[in-house]
Every structure is written in structure tokens, then in C-alpha cells.
Design an enzyme around this catalytic site. Sequence first.
Site, PDB file in Angstrom:
ATOM      1  N   HIS A   1      19.763  80.504 -58.159  1.00 49.21           N
ATOM      2  CA  HIS A   1      19.137  80.464 -56.522  1.00 49.21           C
ATOM      3  C   HIS A   1      18.640  79.039 -55.835  1.00 49.21           C
ATOM      4  CE1 HIS A   1      15.184  81.874 -57.588  1.00 49.21           C
ATOM      5  NE2 HIS A   1      14.764  81.277 -56.784  1.00 49.21           N
TER       6      HIS A   1
ATOM      7  N   ASP B   1      20.529  84.241 -63.147  1.00 50.31           N
ATOM      8  CA  ASP B   1      20.058  83.473 -62.486  1.00 50.31           C
ATOM      9  C   ASP B   1      19.594  82.093 -63.087  1.00 50.31           C
ATOM     10  OD1 ASP B   1      18.735  82.514 -59.948  1.00 50.31           O
ATOM     11  OD2 ASP B   1      17.172  83.668 -60.016  1.00 50.31           O
TER      12      ASP B   1
ATOM     13  N   SER C   1      10.188  78.920 -58.298  1.00 45.15           N
ATOM     14  CA  SER C   1      11.447  79.262 -58.924  1.00 45.15           C
ATOM     15  C   SER C   1      12.022  78.103 -59.735  1.00 45.15           C
ATOM     16  CB  SER C   1      12.482  79.552 -57.910  1.00 45.15           C
ATOM     17  OG  SER C   1      12.055  80.705 -57.140  1.00 45.15           O
TER      18      SER C   1
END
EC number: 3.4.21.-
Length: 908
Positions: free
Chosen positions: A422, A463, A534
Site C-alpha cells: 500500500h 501487503d 507503514s
Amino acid sequence: MTQQITLSELKAKIRDIDTPDEEIAAYLLEASEVSDAFAPQVRINPELVDDEGVEADVAMRFFNAMSKRRRQKRYQRKIESGWTGLRIVSEGDSWFQYPFLLRDVIDQLFDDYAIYSLGAAGDLVQDMLDQDEILQAVRQQKPHVFLISGGGNDLLGDGMLKTAVHPFKAGRPAKDYPNATFGKRLKDIIGVYRSIFTALLAEFPGLKILCHGYDYARPDNARWLGKPMASLGIKDKALQTRIVAEMINRFNAALVTLASEFPGSVVRVSCLNAVGDNWHDELHPNNKGYADAADKFRSVIASMFGSVTEFEATAPLSPGKEAMIDAQDLEPQAFRELVDTRGRELLETPLPPTEDEGRRKEIEQDISQHFEKISGGADFLPASFLYRGADAAASVCRVNLPGGSGTGFLIGTSKFIMTNNHVIADKEEAREAIAEFRFEEGGASLMVNLDPDRFFVTSKELDFTIVGCDDPVLDEFDPIPLLRNPSTVTRGEKVNIVQHPRGRPKEVALHNNDVLRVKDKVVWYETDTEPGSSGSPVFNNAWDLVALHHAGWIENGVTTNEGVRIAAIVSHLVARQHSEAAGSPGLVQLLSTIPDSSPHLGFFDIAGITGASTQEVEVPEYRGSLEFADIGFWNIEHFNDAISDMRVNAVAGVLGHLSLDAMGLVEVQKDAMDRLIASLQALGQSYDYKYLNVRGSQDLAVLYDSKTTEVNISAKIMNRHKSAWAATTGTGRTAFPRRPLIANVKVAPNTKSGEPVEFIMILLHLKAFGDPQSKARRRLAAEILTEVIADIRDTEKLPVVLGGDLNETLNNDVLSPLTDAPDLFTLTTDDAADNALSYVGARYRSLIDHIVVSNDVRMSPISGDDAAIVRLDKTVTDFTRDVSDHVPLVIRMVSRDAPLQIGDAGKA
């Protein structure tokens, strides 16, 4: 002059989103006698519409539900047509959703923006929070702006004005009339607004939020303002007007104060004095008044975004709970092995493998105490902890992108950088990204371009993204080794995160970060992370790479972070190497750096990630979870008493892997079901079934896990509608050649304090073929089922889940009685629009299996959707030949209201 039409014709106009609201409004009247303060109802005009015997209250529910649905369909068409302007999600009461008769604020704004409307006349702000629609809609639609209108009904609805002001007293000024009850209600409303804003901005910090506090409503001797005050002795109209103005001013002032808590994000739009004399009734503007109020919103939006006409969709800097990976709890034996392994490594004590849960808990306690070197909990660690940590931290970089930033780190060699999918989803984004090393306090940063053409691999499911980089300056860094060994951390240990939160210079969260839970693909831990974290590496206290941080959320005050286990990522890479025709040289190079192998090959390794075959990597598959009630429907197709043991075992293998709580099965017979149960029990499964013998050899059954689920066929409901099952079409054809199976299903919760999921399952197998007579049968069946479901919900007070082989696609109106019912939802509608398949035979491949649920069913998304079509034909060899020409459909129903008990003993 408007011509009289039937109610069916009016409904057809409403379903056609190209029919103007004004044309529909000509056939409607206000139903003031049943309307609430900010909840206007409409009804048909009996002089212009023949109601065909339908009761008026049913019609009113339909009109209000369809008003919302029409807007959402218009929004979707605008998006699909390539809309590049501002996206907005709106939620609100009748100022934002006045059904048909008036052009409310959202109607006035719709041409200028793409607005996804959640509004429903009469919504309380508490309802808006409880329904959790807002957060889900923002996650799905990724808007730039969120608009909200609410509070009026909380203050004035259901005659509450009389309890919010003092009775008349001569000489009492208008400002002293609102009483303590009004103050409490206002405080509660603001508290709910605060909760909504906090949740949205925690996940979407770039989102703009606009609220408003109405305009000065005008008492006019009507039921909402004038009459309630007159009943308290406040009869002077001028005084009434001043009292209402005082309440409106207090509401607006409270919103201004609330907005100041979220500077730059929340704005109170002032609609005061916008409406002027343009009022439709005491509470609602007329079309001109709504237009003037809409101009206030339009002006604020313009000040925020200027004259820009094309926008990128707003995306969260770091995802929350919606990104939680569908991971499974470890089997007890696997978890004991993990704890044993960690105990031997950390405690340096020879420990034989244990089958005893009590001993496993003792080892966990020893591991936890291992990190408390001195009584009292002082955290003394060897100095090498800092040296090794500094080396690992040096390889962490900020990933700069045009739309924001994340974190990444060197792995294997100085030629590969890992981050989240992402953060960098594809090669185009990678080409625009810059890795910035040494971006930390007191240092000069080092910028490096990425090289996705040399190497690029990504997985949305796990991810992660790994992208090539080729800059000699990186040779001075020590890359972080990838580890195939899954036994790098267990519950009770500590983890450490090196990160660039919100794009700030490099920061660390060290040691005091407890591991809460370990699953097959993810690890949960409690630590300090923020958006921008992230893609951060997660280390144990030996600075072994444990996980790739990817998501975090707060639930009931508890912060949980989720990282993708490195062992799972490596397993994916190994499988990928097997699946690629010639093998990627870069992938071979990367995998050659991995220093260990998996001691749990087959569970954590290839089979645990990609299914049984290493020839398929990105395969659609599904496994049930104890966190939910997992429900499915499947036409096994000719699963009759004459089938071979080989096919029985193949079907058992599929069902055992799916691991559902309850599965409605079509085209079965009893002897075949008995053999299926025996095969499942041989696989260690605890399944049983309930059976309905219908005409011929295509019977129905509900397979269920006897450890989690109770199923009882409801003869009471089936007999109550015996005449319905015998209904025939105009040509004398039976609507239900096979009567439905109706059962009460109850799935136990995963905690002692949780409530079970209980619902009524309707299992269907409608008549096949595409001739007009067969379609008429299915249409009549759909009409009858809609009535049966209404009766079930009225008498049993339970949600309804209907599914099975309906033998009909959704590209016509045959099933419209079900698909258009305002309180039912066809979960396969979006799949049909995407040309999905459930019948996967050699001919006539189509979506003819469906699931329809009542609107009180609480579901959890599966890969972002409300239902999953499990394309086992892509993962099971010779599936259509050996198993079935239909694939299963599954849903997840939330099995409890409480948050996951991630610290439960015995759970990994």
C-alpha cells in the site's frame, strides 16, 4: 396533467435513476401525520397512484430507502464514467436527505461533486456512529471531503422540545429558557461528533470534514416548535423565535469549539441567516432555501481546494483495522512447537517437545520473565543491543512519493528494498519513489532512486513490495537478513520498530512493546506507530527481523499493531520462484541470501500460503476463522448416492479446507452425505448435517461444525407457508419444484461473554432452464420468498440469510422482488457487475448462485467485499471434473460485539 399510474409503475420510475426526482414527486404527498422532526415521510397520492392493495406504511419505507439507493447508483455511474473531481461522502438527516419532495443540500451540490450519500431522513447522530457506515464508506470511496448534518432530531424529535425548555415565566429572557436537559443533549451530540471525527482523522489525516448547525428555524404554530412551546405557556411568537435562535446559536457555538480541536481538518459551515424567508415548514427550507444553504458549503469547499478540477483520491497514510490480513490462529500443537523452540533458544535450556498445555504456559511465563532482569521490572539489556540495533536502523529509509511517504529497509543485499504494497503498489509508483537514507536528527540524508525494471515483486494479500535499487553508495550499509524460520518471536516477548512516523526523521520504539498474538501470517504487538510507519521492520530483542509493519488500530482504548510475518513473505517468495516459468534471476539472488530453512515446512511454508500446489501462487482461497460465523452455500452438483469414494474424499478435502461453521448444500442425497461425514471425520473434522428430502435426487442439506454450531430445520416455518410452496404460475407451473430448506442456525461465540450469532437460513435450488415458463417460475418464487422473509422477521425476530443455486443471473428483472426489496440486500450484485462466475462448467459460465441477506445481518468484509465467490476451479486440480461445476459462496457474520481477546490463554 399528470396521468394516474399503478404503484408498480411508480416503483419502476424510482428504480430508473434517469427519472428526475421532480417527476416522481408529482405522485407523492407528505405524510406529516407520521413524520418526525427531521424525519419527513412521504406517501403515494391516492388520486394519482393505484396502490394495488399495498399498505401505505410499506410504501413509505420503500420510498425512503430508494431515495438513498438512487443517489448511490448515480454516484457510482459518475465514478465509473471517469470522474476526476472532488469526491465527497455525506451522512445526515433531512437537511441532507429529504426524500423526493424537496431538493435538499446534497441534491443542490450533486452536480458539482461526486457525492456518496449515506443520509437518511431522521438519522440520530448516535445512530450514525453505531451503524459504522461512515468509516466503511470513507475506506471504500476514499473521498476528499466528508459532510455531516445531524443533531436536530436528537434535540427536537419525538416531542422532545417540551422537555428541553422551561415553562413560560414572565420576564424570563429567551437565553434562560433552554434547560439542563437541553444542555445534556447538546453535550452528548458533540461527544458523538467528536468520536466520529477522531476515528476518521486517525485513519485519514488528510480528510476535510464539514459540519453545520442549521439556520434560525421559524416557529409557526406547528407540531415541532410552535405547539410544544405553546403547551408550556410560551405563546408569544416573537419569544418563541428568540428561544429557537438561542438553541441554534448554542449548537453552532458548540460545533465551532469542537472544530477548533481539529485545526485544519474540521470546519463548521455557518448556515445562519442563509435561508432567510425561504422555509418549507418550521424546520426545513424550501428549494430556494436549500440552494442558499448549499452555497455556504460550496464556498467553504472552494476555499479549501481552490480551482483545481482533477484530484487524486484521498488515501490513508497508514491503514487501520480494515487492512487486517485474513490470518488463522495456529493449531495448538503448532503453537506449542513454537513456544518450545523459543524457550530452547532464549532460555538455553534443553526442553523436550511438550504436548501439555500447562507446560506450554509455564514456558511462556519463563520467556516473559526472561526480559525482566531485576525484580521490579527494570529493563537491563546488554550493550550489544544498542550496537546491533544501530546497524539495523542504518538500513531503514524513508520512502518518498508524490502523495506522501512511508518507511522501507534494505534486505538480503544492498540491491533490494522492502516496504508495503500500500506504499508502493506497482512499478509506476516505484519509478516515482525515492529512498532517503540517514534522514535522522543531526545527519545529512542520502537520496537513492529505485529500479523496478531490474527487480519488482509485490503481493496485495500479504501487503509487501520488494523493489530493486542499484546505487554503489548503499554498499556501506548492512542489509537486514530475511529469515525463513517462523520461530523468531512468540507471545510475551518484546519487539522493536525503526520507522519514519508521519515522514519525520527516523525514530525508534524499543523493547517495551509486547507481542500480543501470533498467527500464521501475522503477528500482533503493542507499540508506538503512526501513519508513515507503514513498511517499517519489526525486530525481536536479538534484532532478528520478525515482521513487516503494515497496519494499526485502536479499539475500545486498546492499541493493536499488525505486522506481516517475514516467514510468510519468504514462503510466498519461495512459491513464486517455483511458479515462474524460468525463475527470476533477481529472486534467485534474493532467496540465496536467506540463512535458514523452515522447521515447519507445509504449515508456515508454501502450502500454508498458496494452497497444496506450488504451481499456483496468487490463488483465491478461503478458510473460516473462530473470530466470525463463517457461512456458505454450494451446489456440489449430483452428489448422489452412486458417486465414487474418490469424489466423496475430494469434496471432503475442499470442505475441510474451507472450515465453515455452516454450509448449505444443493443436489445431495442422504447416503452420499453419510459418506461425506465419515470422510470429514477421518480428516479430524467434527461435522454433522441436517437433511431435507425433496423431489427426485437433488435434495438439500446443511452441513455444520458440531463444535461451534447448532442447526435445526424449522418445520414450523416451512409448514406455515405450505401453501406458498405449492403456488403455480399462470400456466400451471410450480414455483418451487423443490421446496426450500429453512433452518434455525446458531453459531457459538469465541468468548464466554459473547452472544451467539443466530439467524434463519433459507437454502434454495430453483428450477433451471431459460425458457419463459422457467423464468416465470423463478419470478413467482422470488415474490413469494420476499413475503416469507418478511413473515419470518416479523414472527421469529431474527436476521435471514438466503442462498443457493437460484439458476438466474442478475442482468434481468426475474429476481427483482428479492433484489429490490428495501430491507434485503443481494450480496452478489456487485460481483455480477464485475462479470464474476459461480457456475464454472464448460458451457454457459455465469453467476447464478446468490446470497441475499436481511439488513440486520452484521457482516465482516472478506477481502474488502461483503461476500466471496471462492474460485476453487483455480486452485483445485481438475475441480470441475472431480468435484463440482459450481463454486461456493461464503460470508462472514460478526460473532460478537466485544473486541478480540488477543491475550487469552491458549490462543496464539
